[in-house]
Design a protein around this motif. Structure first.
Motif, PDB file in Angstrom:
ATOM      1  N   ARG A 574       0.837  -1.205   0.000  1.00  0.00           N
ATOM      2  CA  ARG A 574       0.000   0.000   0.000  1.00  0.00           C
ATOM      3  C   ARG A 574       0.872   1.256   0.000  1.00  0.00           C
ATOM      4  NH1 ARG A 574      -2.568   2.921   4.319  1.00  0.00           N
ATOM      5  NH2 ARG A 574      -0.586   2.494   5.358  1.00  0.00           N
ATOM      6  N   ASP A 575       1.892   1.280   0.872  1.00  0.00           N
ATOM      7  CA  ASP A 575       2.757   2.459   0.972  1.00  0.00           C
ATOM      8  C   ASP A 575       3.539   2.681  -0.313  1.00  0.00           C
ATOM      9  OD1 ASP A 575       1.870   2.881   3.559  1.00  0.00           O
ATOM     10  OD2 ASP A 575       3.536   1.777   4.469  1.00  0.00           O
ATOM     11  N   LEU A 576       4.020   1.605  -0.926  1.00  0.00           N
ATOM     12  CA  LEU A 576       4.775   1.749  -2.172  1.00  0.00           C
ATOM     13  C   LEU A 576       3.879   2.213  -3.311  1.00  0.00           C
ATOM     14  CD1 LEU A 576       7.490   1.442  -3.584  1.00  0.00           C
ATOM     15  CD2 LEU A 576       6.931  -0.959  -4.009  1.00  0.00           C
ATOM     16  N   ALA A 577       2.611   1.782  -3.295  1.00  0.00           N
ATOM     17  CA  ALA A 577       1.673   2.243  -4.320  1.00  0.00           C
ATOM     18  C   ALA A 577       1.376   3.733  -4.153  1.00  0.00           C
ATOM     19  CB  ALA A 577       0.384   1.433  -4.245  1.00  0.00           C
ATOM     20  N   LEU A 578       1.334   4.203  -2.915  1.00  0.00           N
ATOM     21  CA  LEU A 578       1.091   5.628  -2.671  1.00  0.00           C
ATOM     22  C   LEU A 578       2.317   6.478  -2.980  1.00  0.00           C
ATOM     23  CD1 LEU A 578      -0.946   5.485   0.679  1.00  0.00           C
ATOM     24  CD2 LEU A 578      -1.801   6.189  -1.553  1.00  0.00           C
ATOM     25  N   TYR A 579       3.517   5.921  -2.720  1.00  0.00           N
ATOM     26  CA  TYR A 579       4.747   6.692  -2.895  1.00  0.00           C
ATOM     27  C   TYR A 579       5.760   5.870  -3.706  1.00  0.00           C
ATOM     28  CZ  TYR A 579       2.520   9.038   1.035  1.00  0.00           C
ATOM     29  OH  TYR A 579       1.614   9.671   1.850  1.00  0.00           O
ATOM     30  N   PRO A 580       5.508   5.643  -4.972  1.00  0.00           N
ATOM     31  CA  PRO A 580       6.426   4.819  -5.786  1.00  0.00           C
ATOM     32  C   PRO A 580       7.804   5.443  -5.952  1.00  0.00           C
ATOM     33  CG  PRO A 580       4.762   5.858  -7.174  1.00  0.00           C
ATOM     34  CD  PRO A 580       4.355   6.115  -5.765  1.00  0.00           C
ATOM     35  N   ASP A 581       7.911   6.761  -5.843  1.00  0.00           N
ATOM     36  CA  ASP A 581       9.203   7.406  -6.014  1.00  0.00           C
ATOM     37  C   ASP A 581      10.128   7.203  -4.827  1.00  0.00           C
ATOM     38  OD1 ASP A 581       8.534   8.335  -8.505  1.00  0.00           O
ATOM     39  OD2 ASP A 581       7.743  10.235  -7.767  1.00  0.00           O
ATOM     40  N   ALA A 582       9.629   6.618  -3.732  1.00  0.00           N
ATOM     41  CA  ALA A 582      10.501   6.313  -2.605  1.00  0.00           C
ATOM     42  C   ALA A 582      11.493   5.222  -2.961  1.00  0.00           C
ATOM     43  CB  ALA A 582       9.671   5.896  -1.388  1.00  0.00           C
ATOM     44  N   MET A 583      11.114   4.316  -3.864  1.00  0.00           N
ATOM     45  CA  MET A 583      11.999   3.258  -4.353  1.00  0.00           C
ATOM     46  C   MET A 583      11.859   3.200  -5.871  1.00  0.00           C
ATOM     47  SD  MET A 583      11.187   0.314  -1.504  1.00  0.00           S
ATOM     48  CE  MET A 583      11.293   0.691   0.255  1.00  0.00           C
ATOM     49  N   PRO A 584      12.416   4.154  -6.580  1.00  0.00           N
ATOM     50  CA  PRO A 584      12.125   4.276  -8.015  1.00  0.00           C
ATOM     51  C   PRO A 584      12.715   3.183  -8.882  1.00  0.00           C
ATOM     52  CG  PRO A 584      13.805   5.859  -7.363  1.00  0.00           C
ATOM     53  CD  PRO A 584      13.309   5.227  -6.118  1.00  0.00           C
ATOM     54  N   HIS A 585      13.700   2.426  -8.385  1.00  0.00           N
ATOM     55  CA  HIS A 585      14.374   1.438  -9.227  1.00  0.00           C
ATOM     56  C   HIS A 585      14.183   0.017  -8.704  1.00  0.00           C
ATOM     57  CE1 HIS A 585      16.236   4.618 -11.548  1.00  0.00           C
ATOM     58  NE2 HIS A 585      16.618   5.192 -10.424  1.00  0.00           N
ATOM     59  N   LEU A 586      13.121  -0.212  -7.988  1.00  0.00           N
ATOM     60  CA  LEU A 586      12.832  -1.548  -7.482  1.00  0.00           C
ATOM     61  C   LEU A 586      12.356  -2.448  -8.620  1.00  0.00           C
ATOM     62  CD1 LEU A 586      12.572  -3.237  -4.823  1.00  0.00           C
ATOM     63  CD2 LEU A 586      10.164  -2.575  -4.803  1.00  0.00           C
ATOM     64  N   TRP A 587      13.002  -3.595  -8.794  1.00  0.00           N
ATOM     65  CA  TRP A 587      12.587  -4.530  -9.847  1.00  0.00           C
ATOM     66  C   TRP A 587      12.290  -5.930  -9.300  1.00  0.00           C
ATOM     67  CZ3 TRP A 587      15.342  -8.976 -10.780  1.00  0.00           C
ATOM     68  CH2 TRP A 587      16.645  -9.027 -10.287  1.00  0.00           C
ATOM     69  N   SER A 588      12.750  -6.229  -8.073  1.00  0.00           N
ATOM     70  CA  SER A 588      12.509  -7.543  -7.477  1.00  0.00           C
ATOM     71  C   SER A 588      11.833  -7.367  -6.122  1.00  0.00           C
ATOM     72  CB  SER A 588      13.831  -8.304  -7.313  1.00  0.00           C
ATOM     73  OG  SER A 588      13.622  -9.545  -6.665  1.00  0.00           O
ATOM     74  N   LEU A 589      10.667  -7.988  -5.970  1.00  0.00           N
ATOM     75  CA  LEU A 589       9.911  -7.906  -4.724  1.00  0.00           C
ATOM     76  C   LEU A 589       9.519  -9.312  -4.305  1.00  0.00           C
ATOM     77  CD1 LEU A 589       8.442  -6.317  -2.507  1.00  0.00           C
ATOM     78  CD2 LEU A 589       6.475  -6.118  -4.046  1.00  0.00           C
ATOM     79  N   SER A 590       9.912  -9.693  -3.102  1.00  0.00           N
ATOM     80  CA  SER A 590       9.607 -11.018  -2.561  1.00  0.00           C
ATOM     81  C   SER A 590       8.895 -10.854  -1.232  1.00  0.00           C
ATOM     82  CB  SER A 590      10.894 -11.837  -2.388  1.00  0.00           C
ATOM     83  OG  SER A 590      10.617 -13.080  -1.787  1.00  0.00           O
ATOM     84  N   LEU A 591       7.721 -11.456  -1.115  1.00  0.00           N
ATOM     85  CA  LEU A 591       6.906 -11.389   0.099  1.00  0.00           C
ATOM     86  C   LEU A 591       6.576 -12.808   0.526  1.00  0.00           C
ATOM     87  CD1 LEU A 591       4.426  -8.610  -1.081  1.00  0.00           C
ATOM     88  CD2 LEU A 591       6.473  -8.278   0.321  1.00  0.00           C
ATOM     89  N   SER A 592       7.053 -13.211   1.695  1.00  0.00           N
ATOM     90  CA  SER A 592       6.761 -14.570   2.149  1.00  0.00           C
ATOM     91  C   SER A 592       5.290 -14.730   2.493  1.00  0.00           C
ATOM     92  CB  SER A 592       7.626 -14.912   3.364  1.00  0.00           C
ATOM     93  OG  SER A 592       7.343 -14.052   4.456  1.00  0.00           O
ATOM     94  N   ARG A 593       4.621 -13.641   2.801  1.00  0.00           N
ATOM     95  CA  ARG A 593       3.184 -13.658   3.051  1.00  0.00           C
ATOM     96  C   ARG A 593       2.482 -12.925   1.918  1.00  0.00           C
ATOM     97  NH1 ARG A 593       0.219 -11.581   8.637  1.00  0.00           N
ATOM     98  NH2 ARG A 593      -1.938 -11.807   7.946  1.00  0.00           N
ATOM     99  N   SER A 594       1.561 -13.587   1.263  1.00  0.00           N
ATOM    100  CA  SER A 594       0.861 -12.960   0.139  1.00  0.00           C
ATOM    101  C   SER A 594       0.054 -11.757   0.619  1.00  0.00           C
ATOM    102  CB  SER A 594      -0.075 -13.968  -0.530  1.00  0.00           C
ATOM    103  OG  SER A 594       0.646 -15.023  -1.112  1.00  0.00           O
TER     104      SER A 594
END
Length: 779
Positions: A574-594
């Motif tokens: 949710r936070d990344l969707a609201l503020y995508p420019d906080a991590m502008p070059h993120l290409w790999s996201l792994s979440l052990s909990r869906s």
């Protein structure tokens, strides 16, 4: 902005030019779509034009992938047609080798490579030495068939037999192995995965194998050994004096006085060094020795501090490369090892630390030093002399462990450790001035020696690993790490590293094994400005999203703690969707909990369709289990393509409350929230297991419906009298409100724990889903 975007430093000039052209063209198209959405054109025109532009974007992505594939692989020739068969098969053998012993994977890999082309198939099937590794373990599916294939295709080539299975598994395949025992050139025996301390099967299997005339190499693992296992293995070795290489055995005097001694490469022993050193010197190929006599037991504490007998050694130095010993070491032994040992591992008492340090400066070949300091009893360390020891300039890897025994009942372990730390930190820094890898660990009530890793300590340190326990996890003082440090890995119980910071660390990995229900130990990413890889429990992340920007961060892995009910994975999305420019070059996201599916889809649509040319997209996604119906839309979004998908309301738990509230349907709350099938069943009212189930569920604190009429009635199939709609919040109409009001819905979800379903079943999170811009898989 990072110097290189993802994979850019491995690309050719042609690939970089194509990537730049595609990024610019796609960014211009996304800008046009964005302008249409906010413009004043009629809604019908907007819908048609945007639809055409989305189709153009998808075609553009497909064309780009095809072009990149052509650039990378279109001009390449099959290596089989260019390489000699000998070199080609050696490459195949190396790529399919299996150091972990997954025999089924090796065979499957070789068979899959036969599908590349007819040339590959003919080369692989006609090369016997590719099939020479025979590995037996419990985890290999269809073991007998794969074993038959390997034995047949290996022909008459000498085989290498690896056994780490239980006796029943051995009995199943014994009939297949025994006809080929004359071809066994190498034999490795390890403890079973299913019962790692059971070595009693070793002599049984060796007896079944009998005499092996071609055996040249033998290796076993007898760290946890029963007497009959040692006797059986040693008897087997005495019957095979022609073996050229023997490793991992537990030495006895019979072995040392036999021809087997000439083939010893590595060994362990419980005998005193003084009693067998003369014989070990006569082993010409011995490189690694571990003395396992435990001098720290309660019965031998006083004996430990007696001076060892002086050992008269020959002038020629020992040729051992790895040496490990528990207890006090004779200066004569260390002096003889000083020119050859590359790895030295010692367990010593704290009071003998200085006498050891005075010897280490003479080691000219040592690259790795491991030291375990035992603290306890009435023994205290001695003050260091005025002169400092000479530095160990060749040591690059240093491991320091601090241990005690609970039964020793230290009067003040903190005093022991604190006095040692302030007294010896400078000495260790001077002795090991060239190390680049440091490992620290403490157990029981001993605090971690954080003073060793301040910014004024090791000036060449690059990698740091710290193991902590719950009692010593608190870092009470602010600590700035060395400026050369690049990677840090901390694991153990709930770790409080809020006072730790570094401006140079690029990889931060924190693994937590336990946590309270109300965690407070947060890690502020602002203290790690240059990080590019982050792995930690989701609840630990602290970030001022509106005012943060991490240009180098390209990979995030968030783990889950089962005792925490708050959905921190969804909160991150949710936070990344609201503020995508906080991590502008993120290409790999792994979440052990869906995360919740509506939030995840909104995140991917917002993040992967930004209009900046330099922005990355999340093209590699790893999550817990997911419904099959949403995997293809998720893969399209990771590829940067617009796609049809269910509405946000349909993907949310709010839109599926009719299923959650249906007491006739089984399932735990977590699986219902993720729209997954759940095998957990409920019990009807009056069932004979009512009392037992109630007691079991409340005992393990996974059912919070005690003394609640709604919860009990729902759990056991009765209709409650209250209206359940009071628990369901209203779902917003637009995506911005969906994100902003998520916390309100999450609090409402926590109230649903009172409805009598299990919070989570054992199957929740068991499967994993891996999605990239080209494929998706579910395992």
């Amino acid at each position: 902005m990072p110097k290189f975007k993802r994979g850019e430093k491995f690309q050719s000039d042609e690939e970089r030019a194509e990537e730049a052209r595609f990024s610019e063209k796609r960014a211009n198209l996304l800008i046009q779509i964005h302008d249409l959405r906010v413009g004043s054109v009629t809604p019908n025109d907007i819908k048609c034009r945007i639809s055409r532009m989305k189709e153009e974007n998808n075609r553009m992505v497909d064309d780009h992938m095809k072009t990149m594939t052509t650039i990378r692989y279109g001009h390449r020739v099959d290596p089989r047609s260019r390489l000699p068969i000998e070199l080609f098969t050696e490459i195949i053998a190396y790529s399919t080798s299996d150091p972990l012993g997954w025999f089924g994977w090796c065979v499957d890999k070789l068979l899959s490579l036969t599908l590349v082309s007819n040339q590959w198939r003919d080369a692989i099937l006609s090369t016997p030495h590719l099939w020479k590794d025979i590995i037996l373990n419990e985890k290999t599916e269809d073991l007998q068939r794969k074993l038959s294939v390997a034995l047949y295709l290996s022909g008459v080539t000498p085989i290498e037999l690896h056994i780490h299975c239980s006796l029943p598994v051995w009995e199943e395949v014994e009939a297949l192995i025994l006809p080929h025992r004359t071809r066994i050139n190498s034999l490795t025996m390890r403890m079973s995965f299913m019962n790692p301390r059971n070595t009693s099967i070793f002599p049984v299997i060796l007896q079944h194998l009998g005499h092996l005339p071609q055996l040249r190499s033998f290796q076993c693992d007898l760290w946890y050994s029963e007497e009959n296992a040692v006797t059986g293995v040693n008897s087997f070795l005495l019957e095979h004096p022609h073996i050229k290489a023997v490793s991992g055995v537990l030495l006895t005097k019979e072995i040392l006085s036999s021809p087997v001694r000439d083939g010893l490469r590595s060994c362990r022993t419980t005998l005193e060094p003084q009693t067998i050193l003369k014989e070990l010197e006569m082993a010409p190929n011995l490189e690694e020795v571990t003395f396992m006599a435990d001098h720290f037991s309660l019965q031998s504490r006083d004996q430990y501090h007696t001076e060892p007998d002086v050992i008269h050694l020959p002038k020629a130095p020992l040729k051992w490369k790895n040496y490990s010993q528990f207890g006090k070491v004779s200066p004569n032994i260390l002096d003889s090892l000083s020119t050859t040992v590359t790895t030295l591992s010692l367990h010593i008492c704290m009071c003998d630390f200085w006498s050891l340090c005075s010897m280490l400066g003479n080691f000219s070949a040592m690259e790795s030093f491991e030291m375990t300091l035992k603290i306890g009893g009435e023994h205290k360390f001695t003050s260091p002399p005025v002169s400092s020891p000479s530095p160990c300039k060749t040591v690059r890897r240093l491991t320091l462990r601090f241990e005690t025994e609970p039964s020793w009942a230290l009067p003040n372990p903190l005093e022991y450790s604190r006095d040692w730390s302030f007294t010896y930190s400078d000495i260790i820094h001077q002795m090991f001035e060239s190390i680049d890898t440091l490992t620290l660990s403490s157990h029981y009530d001993l605090p971690v020696q954080w003073h060793l890793i301040d910014e004024d300590g090791f000036q060449k340190l690059e990698k740091l690993t710290v193991s902590v326990s719950q009692q010593n996890s608190k870092l009470t003082e602010s600590l700035q790490l060395p400026s050369t440090l690049e990677s840090i890995y901390v694991y153990g119980d709930d770790v409080d590293l809020s006072n730790l910071s570094s401006k140079s660390v690029e990889k931060l990995n924190i693994a937590t094994f336990g946590v309270s229900k109300s965690p407070t130990n947060k890690i502020d990413l602002m203290a790690w400005p240059n990080i590019d890889h982050l792995s930690l429990p989701a609840y630990k992340l602290k970030l001022d999203w509106p005012h943060s920007q991490f240009h180098k961060l390209d990979s995030v892995h968030l783990t889950d703690i089962s005792s925490i009910t708050w959905d921190y994975s969804t909160q991150f999305c949710r936070d990344l969707a609201l503020y995508p420019d906080a991590m502008p070059h993120l290409w790999s996201l792994s979440l052990s909990r869906s995360p919740e599916w509506d939030i995840l889809f909104i995140l991917l649509e917002r993040y992967n369709f930004r209009t900046s040319i330099d922005s990355e997209r999340i093209s590699c996604l790893s999550i817990g289990d997911a419904p099959l119906d949403i995997l293809e839309p998720l893969q399209s979004l990771c590829a940067g393509k617009f796609t049809e998908r269910p509405s946000n309301y349909e993907l949310s738990w709010v839109g599926n409350t009719d299923i959650i509230f249906d007491h006739s349907l089984p399932g735990c709350l977590r699986c219902h929230k993720l729209l997954l099938f759940c095998r957990h069943t409920t019990l009807p009212a009056g069932h004979s297991l009512y009392d037992r189930a109630y007691a079991a569920l409340t005992q393990f604190d996974i059912w919070e419906a005690e003394n609640n009429s709604i919860g009990i009635s729902r759990m056991f199939g009765e209709e409650p009298d209250e209206d359940l709609d009071m628990y369901v919040p209203k779902y917003p109409d637009n995506t911005q409100d969906i994100l902003l009001e998520w916390e309100y819905r999450e609090r409402a979800w926590e109230e649903l724990h009172q409805l009598g379903r299990l919070k989570s079943c054992r199957g929740a999170g068991r499967n994993r889903v891996f999605i990239t811009d080209k494929l998706f898989s579910r395992s």
